[in-house]
Design a protein around this motif. Structure first.
Motif, PDB file in Angstrom:
ATOM      1  N   GLY A  14       0.811  -1.176   0.060  1.00  0.00           N
ATOM      2  CA  GLY A  14      -0.113   0.164  -0.064  1.00  0.00           C
ATOM      3  C   GLY A  14       0.923   1.270   0.124  1.00  0.00           C
ATOM      4  O   GLY A  14       0.617   2.344  -0.588  1.00  0.00           O
ATOM      5  N   THR A  36      -1.642   8.545  -0.876  1.00  0.00           N
ATOM      6  CA  THR A  36      -1.771   7.344  -0.309  1.00  0.00           C
ATOM      7  C   THR A  36      -2.500   6.335  -1.314  1.00  0.00           C
ATOM      8  O   THR A  36      -2.795   6.721  -2.290  1.00  0.00           O
ATOM      9  CB  THR A  36      -2.719   7.547   0.963  1.00  0.00           C
ATOM     10  N   ALA A  37      -2.262   5.102  -0.749  1.00  0.00           N
ATOM     11  CA  ALA A  37      -3.009   4.183  -1.890  1.00  0.00           C
ATOM     12  C   ALA A  37      -4.245   4.569  -1.596  1.00  0.00           C
ATOM     13  O   ALA A  37      -5.150   4.183  -2.757  1.00  0.00           O
ATOM     14  CB  ALA A  37      -2.648   2.840  -1.219  1.00  0.00           C
ATOM     15  N   ALA A  38      -4.997   4.833  -0.728  1.00  0.00           N
ATOM     16  CA  ALA A  38      -6.623   5.067  -0.824  1.00  0.00           C
ATOM     17  C   ALA A  38      -6.831   6.229  -1.728  1.00  0.00           C
ATOM     18  O   ALA A  38      -7.816   6.168  -2.522  1.00  0.00           O
ATOM     19  CB  ALA A  38      -7.221   5.727   0.510  1.00  0.00           C
ATOM     20  N   ASP A  39      -5.858   7.202  -2.019  1.00  0.00           N
ATOM     21  CA  ASP A  39      -6.001   8.296  -3.103  1.00  0.00           C
ATOM     22  C   ASP A  39      -6.158   7.379  -4.458  1.00  0.00           C
ATOM     23  O   ASP A  39      -6.881   7.901  -5.278  1.00  0.00           O
ATOM     24  CB  ASP A  39      -4.964   9.236  -2.977  1.00  0.00           C
ATOM     25  N   THR A  41      -6.754   4.345  -5.115  1.00  0.00           N
ATOM     26  CA  THR A  41      -7.871   3.327  -5.457  1.00  0.00           C
ATOM     27  C   THR A  41      -9.122   4.196  -5.499  1.00  0.00           C
ATOM     28  O   THR A  41     -10.080   3.654  -6.365  1.00  0.00           O
ATOM     29  CB  THR A  41      -7.934   2.375  -4.221  1.00  0.00           C
ATOM     30  N   GLN A  42      -9.244   5.275  -4.815  1.00  0.00           N
ATOM     31  CA  GLN A  42     -10.579   6.243  -5.103  1.00  0.00           C
ATOM     32  C   GLN A  42     -10.616   6.856  -6.471  1.00  0.00           C
ATOM     33  O   GLN A  42     -11.613   6.886  -7.221  1.00  0.00           O
ATOM     34  CB  GLN A  42     -10.600   7.276  -3.908  1.00  0.00           C
ATOM     35  N   GLU A  45     -11.465   4.351  -9.048  1.00  0.00           N
ATOM     36  CA  GLU A  45     -12.923   4.119  -8.972  1.00  0.00           C
ATOM     37  C   GLU A  45     -13.463   5.033 -10.028  1.00  0.00           C
ATOM     38  O   GLU A  45     -14.795   4.765 -10.692  1.00  0.00           O
ATOM     39  CB  GLU A  45     -13.645   4.121  -7.784  1.00  0.00           C
ATOM     40  N   VAL A  85      -4.462  -3.448   1.107  1.00  0.00           N
ATOM     41  CA  VAL A  85      -5.174  -2.773  -0.263  1.00  0.00           C
ATOM     42  C   VAL A  85      -5.644  -4.018  -1.416  1.00  0.00           C
ATOM     43  O   VAL A  85      -6.472  -3.659  -1.928  1.00  0.00           O
ATOM     44  CB  VAL A  85      -3.963  -2.347  -1.212  1.00  0.00           C
ATOM     45  N   ARG A  88      -9.241  -4.098  -2.000  1.00  0.00           N
ATOM     46  CA  ARG A  88      -9.873  -2.879  -2.565  1.00  0.00           C
ATOM     47  C   ARG A  88      -9.468  -2.718  -4.077  1.00  0.00           C
ATOM     48  O   ARG A  88      -9.959  -1.788  -4.719  1.00  0.00           O
ATOM     49  CB  ARG A  88      -9.290  -1.622  -1.707  1.00  0.00           C
TER      50      ARG A  88
END
Length: 160
Positions: A14, A36-39, A41-42, A45, A85, A88
């Motif tokens: 991640g 971040t990894a969340a940035d 993955t979002q 999407e 991750v 996700r």
């Protein structure tokens, strides 16, 4: 680079995803500021081209490394992908790129094709495994002779 090289461990995590995204940005001559990894993955999407390419590249690289480990260990029972991750990004792990990279181990493609891969989606798989072991220890290949599993033994071992 760490120690003068870029290894799989620097991108296949991640925390490595933003590093990989920076490389993808450079290769596409685009700019993004994924922290971040969340940035990532979002953004994927939302079909961001850099985020999507980053996760496609991540999945192929993970397939190569997982395939190397599976082949070297002859992991006939399968390879289990887990981590923060992994669940996700399952669409990138199931679209075929991961599997093609996993199996691309000439001349062992048929062996690799027979090794299954799984995505672990359970939020706490270790706890689930411990519960299963506690309920049916005879189903597991664990040597119990000489082990003490009581609270008193744990306290004794911790203090003594």
């Amino acid at each position: 680079r760490v120690g003068g090289r870029l290894g799989a461990e620097q991108i296949l995590s991640g925390s490595g995803l933003p590093r990989l995204a920076r490389g993808v940005c450079l290769s596409m001559n685009l700019e993004r500021s994924f922290e971040t990894a969340a940035d990532i993955t979002q953004a994927a999407e939302a079909n961001d081209v850099v985020a999507t390419k980053t996760l496609e590249t991540f999945a192929r690289a993970l397939g190569r490394v997982a395939g190397d480990f599976a082949l070297s260990l002859l992991a006939r029972g399968g390879v289990y992908l887990t981590g923060g991750v992994t669940p996700r990004i399952d669409r990138f792990l199931t679209d075929g790129h991961f599997r093609r990279s996993f199996e691309a181990k000439a001349p062992h493609q048929s062996l690799m094709a027979a090794i299954p891969t799984y995505i672990v989606r359970h939020s706490n798989p270790a706890l689930e495994g411990l519960v299963a072991f506690a309920k049916s220890p005879d189903r597991f290949v664990v040597e119990l002779k000489g082990r003490r599993w009581s609270r008193e033994a744990a306290v004794s071992n911790a203090t003594g």
